[in-house]
Design a protein around this motif. Structure first.
Motif, short mmCIF file in Angstrom:
data_model
loop_
_atom_site.label_atom_id
_atom_site.label_comp_id
_atom_site.label_asym_id
_atom_site.label_seq_id
_atom_site.Cartn_x
_atom_site.Cartn_y
_atom_site.Cartn_z
N VAL A 134 73.53 63.26 20.84
CA VAL A 134 73.42 62.84 19.43
C VAL A 134 72.57 63.84 18.66
O VAL A 134 72.93 64.25 17.55
CB VAL A 134 72.82 61.41 19.33
N ASP A 135 71.46 64.26 19.25
CA ASP A 135 70.57 65.21 18.58
C ASP A 135 71.26 66.54 18.31
O ASP A 135 70.97 67.20 17.30
CB ASP A 135 69.30 65.44 19.41
N ALA A 136 72.17 66.95 19.18
CA ALA A 136 72.87 68.23 19.03
C ALA A 136 74.12 68.14 18.17
O ALA A 136 74.68 69.16 17.77
CB ALA A 136 73.23 68.77 20.41
N ALA A 137 74.56 66.94 17.86
CA ALA A 137 75.83 66.74 17.14
C ALA A 137 75.71 67.09 15.66
O ALA A 137 74.65 66.99 15.06
CB ALA A 137 76.29 65.29 17.28
N GLY A 138 76.85 67.43 15.08
CA GLY A 138 76.92 67.65 13.64
C GLY A 138 77.28 66.37 12.91
O GLY A 138 76.99 66.21 11.74
N THR A 139 77.95 65.45 13.63
CA THR A 139 78.39 64.18 13.05
C THR A 139 78.16 63.06 14.05
O THR A 139 78.53 63.18 15.22
CB THR A 139 79.90 64.22 12.71
N PHE A 140 77.55 61.98 13.60
CA PHE A 140 77.46 60.74 14.37
C PHE A 140 77.76 59.63 13.38
O PHE A 140 76.99 59.39 12.45
CB PHE A 140 76.08 60.57 14.99
N ALA A 141 78.92 59.02 13.54
CA ALA A 141 79.38 58.03 12.58
C ALA A 141 79.97 56.82 13.29
O ALA A 141 80.23 56.86 14.50
CB ALA A 141 80.42 58.65 11.65
N VAL A 142 80.16 55.76 12.52
CA VAL A 142 80.78 54.54 13.03
C VAL A 142 81.96 54.21 12.14
O VAL A 142 81.82 54.20 10.91
CB VAL A 142 79.79 53.35 13.03
N ALA A 143 83.09 53.93 12.75
CA ALA A 143 84.25 53.43 12.01
C ALA A 143 84.33 51.93 12.24
O ALA A 143 84.37 51.47 13.38
CB ALA A 143 85.53 54.10 12.50
N PHE A 144 84.31 51.18 11.16
CA PHE A 144 84.49 49.74 11.23
C PHE A 144 85.98 49.48 11.08
O PHE A 144 86.61 49.97 10.14
CB PHE A 144 83.70 49.04 10.13
N LEU A 145 86.54 48.73 12.01
CA LEU A 145 87.98 48.47 12.06
C LEU A 145 88.31 47.10 11.50
O LEU A 145 87.50 46.18 11.56
CB LEU A 145 88.48 48.53 13.51
N ARG A 146 89.54 46.96 11.01
CA ARG A 146 90.02 45.65 10.54
C ARG A 146 89.93 44.63 11.68
O ARG A 146 89.53 43.50 11.49
CB ARG A 146 91.45 45.79 10.05
N GLY A 147 90.33 45.02 12.86
CA GLY A 147 90.31 44.11 14.00
C GLY A 147 90.27 44.90 15.29
O GLY A 147 90.24 46.13 15.27
N PRO A 148 90.26 44.21 16.41
CA PRO A 148 90.26 44.91 17.70
C PRO A 148 91.52 45.75 17.86
O PRO A 148 92.58 45.39 17.33
CB PRO A 148 90.23 43.78 18.73
N LEU A 149 91.43 46.84 18.56
CA LEU A 149 92.59 47.70 18.77
C LEU A 149 93.49 47.13 19.86
O LEU A 149 93.00 46.66 20.90
CB LEU A 149 92.15 49.11 19.17
N ASP A 150 94.79 47.21 19.62
CA ASP A 150 95.76 46.86 20.66
C ASP A 150 95.98 48.10 21.53
O ASP A 150 95.33 49.13 21.33
CB ASP A 150 97.06 46.34 20.03
N ALA A 151 96.89 48.01 22.48
CA ALA A 151 97.13 49.12 23.41
C ALA A 151 97.55 50.38 22.66
O ALA A 151 97.10 51.49 22.99
CB ALA A 151 98.18 48.72 24.44
N ALA A 152 98.42 50.23 21.64
CA ALA A 152 98.87 51.39 20.87
C ALA A 152 97.70 52.02 20.11
O ALA A 152 97.59 53.25 20.02
CB ALA A 152 99.98 51.00 19.92
N GLY A 153 96.83 51.19 19.56
CA GLY A 153 95.66 51.69 18.84
C GLY A 153 94.70 52.44 19.77
O GLY A 153 94.14 53.48 19.40
#
Length: 165
Positions: A82-101
């Motif tokens: 994390v300290d070495a990363a250029g980006t640390f973000a969170v994506a909030f999803l509409r719902g849980p991902l299915d197998a295709a997601g």
């Protein structure tokens, strides 16, 4: 390319009957109180109102203060990464991902971009800055197959500290 002033956004949320409406930085984060228990129905109600008022779709993803606090506290990567990363973000999803997601999310992985799925959130760590990566919200949503919104972890932690204590 679509901008909505935070004052206008607060007013639109109040118009659907929400109380104690606040915005947090100019990012579309809206904090409010409600007695509604059906989150999906409330998301649809807000989305419909925003589309009617603004003339375009505005995906609305609701989280409780407890869910925001938990997402902000979670770090699924080693601290050194994390300290070495250029980006640390969170994506909030509409719902849980299915197998295709889940398969689509795996397809986004590169030596630069790493993802960890946790419930309705995806944690993203990149060796480059967000402006340098090839991951966009449109590409991300297409890959996972549902609406999402991304927040930098620094912003999310500030929001949690102010509103989820």
């Amino acid at each position: 390319g679509r901008t909505v002033k935070m004052e206008e956004l607060r007013g639109l949320f109040a118009e659907v009957g929400l109380s104690e409406v606040e915005t947090f930085i100019a990012s579309g984060n809206v904090i409010f109180s409600t007695t509604a228990k059906a989150t999906a129905a409330l998301e649809q109600k807000i989305e419909g109102h925003l589309k009617k008022a603004l003339g375009f779709d505005v995906p609305t993803l609701i989280r409780t203060t407890a869910e925001v606090a938990a997402a902000a506290a979670r770090t699924p990567y080693p601290v050194t990464d994390v300290d070495a990363a250029g980006t640390f973000a969170v994506a909030f999803l509409r719902g849980p991902l299915d197998a295709a997601g889940k398969k689509g999310l795996a397809g986004l992985e590169t030596p630069v971009d790493r993802f960890v799925l946790h419930g309705r959130e995806v944690y993203w760590l990149a060796n480059t800055t967000q402006s340098e990566t090839k991951i966009t919200i449109v590409k991300f949503e297409r890959a996972v197959g549902c609406a999402a919104t991304m927040r930098a972890m620094t912003s999310l932690r500030k929001l949690a500290a102010k509103h989820c204590a």
